[in-house]
Enzyme design. Structure first.
Site, PDB file in Angstrom:
ATOM      1  N   GLU A 232       0.889  -1.175   0.000  1.00 49.43           N
ATOM      2  CA  GLU A 232       0.000   0.000   0.000  1.00 49.43           C
ATOM      3  C   GLU A 232       0.912   1.206   0.000  1.00 49.43           C
ATOM      4  OE1 GLU A 232      -1.483   3.197   0.826  1.00 49.43           O
ATOM      5  OE2 GLU A 232      -1.953   2.513   2.853  1.00 49.43           O
ATOM      6  N   CYS A 266      -2.246   8.637   2.872  1.00 41.79           N
ATOM      7  CA  CYS A 266      -2.041   8.134   1.514  1.00 41.79           C
ATOM      8  C   CYS A 266      -3.235   8.435   0.619  1.00 41.79           C
ATOM      9  CB  CYS A 266      -1.782   6.630   1.543  1.00 41.79           C
ATOM     10  SG  CYS A 266      -0.284   6.162   2.433  1.00 41.79           S
TER      11      CYS A 266
END
Length: 465
Positions: A232, A266
């Site tokens: 990720e 993110c």
């Protein structure tokens, strides 16, 4: 190798809190052996017993919620209300897999006749390495550890160098909850040691949440040693506003999302894309909203304040990126100033910035701003909004709003991302999968599929006598 490498620094004051050396070669060897040895007995336990341990972890995290949240705020500058929410979500994740893990790992019957029964089993694969980031130091660990703990894998956890206090607090909570020795171990490993761990034949997979560069390095090493990886990585999520019946409300929403965790998420809305007919009013509303913010202590959790970035390096990077953006032709409408005096002059504060007119095709256009920078783009049509939204190397999250029926859906259906929300953000909770495409990584965490990564999907067939 024994020099202090993991450093806990309060980003609000710049004060060094504590520091720790890298794990020794002898201790690392022992940790690998313990994880491998513990796997046999841990995987042999009925999954219901492992789920019960996860349930106790959830309870301990709730009991220690205030303590854990305070550590997050102290060590990486997260505002107190957000830190408390993160601690609660971490507990929710363990509770979720405690309740649903046995169901997710249940065998699937493929064939059952009078001569043969064939099933698809979901079995643990062995010791895993988790490499976790500093920006959500509780949540990120929980979403990797909880499903794998219930599944029966054992874990070596390498946390970020800037959050060692959080790493130790998590390990202590798992110990208190009854996670056996060897099943979970925090390790203060260096880069060379991480490579050594990935190469070790006892390690069966690696999960990393972090930068694109770190992900590429880990993926290369994992591939070389034929290990599964889940990544990720970064994001430059589009947040599209095609039409609005309340500009002020939408601007406040966009600013609130973007400045959560000082912009260090993110899947934050890093590129705000607005239709031309409402663009000017929206930009003015965003600037007014940002202008009303003042620096504050994240431990106080006061409204209309902004906190520090997580580190001096993070603040330096944002300053440098803003300078390059302006040099490329972007307009810095407000903010981007480093605090060097006053109550927080020794902290890592950069005032929230609003950027417009970032030139497409410039180097800075394609970079991720991992901090309090609100970048706004003007588009003349829905088609241009979609083309701009997809013009990125990343593909984590995305959001699109419109007041007309079907308009947002038409654009949202064509966004190339791992998560898309139409007329609202894609839900983020323990039961919803999280992950991206393109250079945002691969694999998924959370929800039913979060238990479907580091698993041996064994075909098991028994002929009846």
């Amino acid at each position: 190798m024994n020099a202090p490498a993991y450093r806990s620094v309060n980003p609000t004051t710049g004060e060094l809190l504590d520091e720790y050396p890298h794990i020794t070669a002898e201790d690392l060897s022992a940790a690998l052996a313990a994880a491998d040895e513990a796997f046999g007995s841990w995987a042999a336990r009925p999954i219901e017993e492992r789920a019960e341990v996860a349930r106790r972890v959830s309870e301990v995290l709730r009991e220690r919620g205030d303590e854990l949240a305070a550590q997050v705020t102290r060590e990486m500058g997260k505002p107190a209300p957000e830190a408390a929410g993160e601690a609660e979500l971490a507990a929710d994740i363990f509770a979720y897999y405690a309740e649903h893990g046995p169901e997710f790992a249940a065998e699937q019957v493929l064939s059952d006749t009078d001569k043969e029964r064939t099933v698809l089993q979901h079995l643990p694969v062995g010791p895993l390495l988790g490499i976790m980031p500093w920006n959500y130091p509780l949540y990120q660990v929980a979403r990797f550890v909880a499903p794998n703990l219930v599944l029966g894998n054992t874990i070596l956890l390498k946390h970020a160098e800037s959050t060692p206090g959080c790493a130790l607090a998590i390990e202590a909570a798992l110990r208190e909850a009854g996670v056996p020795e060897g099943v979970y171990r925090n390790i203060f490993a260096g880069h060379e040691q991480v490579s050594e761990i990935i190469a070790d034949p006892r390690i069966q997979g690696v999960s990393l949440t972090g930068s694109e560069r770190a992900g590429a390095a880990v993926a290369e090493q994992a591939g070389r040693h034929l290990k599964k990886a889940v990544l990720e990585l970064g994001g430059s999520d589009p947040w599209i506003l095609l039409s609005s019946d309340d500009i002020e409300k939408d601007a406040a929403k966009a600013v609130g999302v973007r400045l959560e965790n000082a912009g260090q998420a993110c899947n934050s809305n890093k590129r705000i894309i607005v239709s031309a007919d409402i663009y000017d009013r929206f930009v003015d509303a965003v600037i007014a909203r940002v202008a009303a913010l003042s620096p504050g202590d994240p431990a106080d959790g006061e409204e209309d304040t902004y906190g520090p970035l997580s580190s001096r390096k993070a603040a330096d990077t944002i300053e440098e990126q803003l300078t390059r953006a302006v040099s490329a032709g972007a307009q810095l409408r407000i903010g981007g100033e480093r605090l060097v005096e006053g109550a927080f002059g020794d902290g890592f504060y950069v005032s929230p910035a609003v950027l417009t007119d970032v030139p497409r095709g410039s180097d800075i256009y394609y970079e991720e701003f991992f901090g309090p920078v609100i970048t706004i783009f003007r588009v003349e049509s829905d088609e241009e909004a979609l083309e701009l939204a997809n013009d990125t190397q990343y593909g984590l999250g995305s959001t699109v709003y419109a007041t007309e029926p079907g308009r947002a859906e038409a654009v949202g259906a064509k966004l190339r991302a791992g998560m898309t929300g139409v007329n609202g953000a894609a839900p983020e909770s323990e039961d919803m999968p999280f992950g991206g495409v393109k250079r945002s990584g691969y694999g998924r965490e959370l929800g039913p599929v979060g238990m479907d990564e580091f698993v041996n999907k064994r075909l098991y067939s028994v002929r009846k006598a």
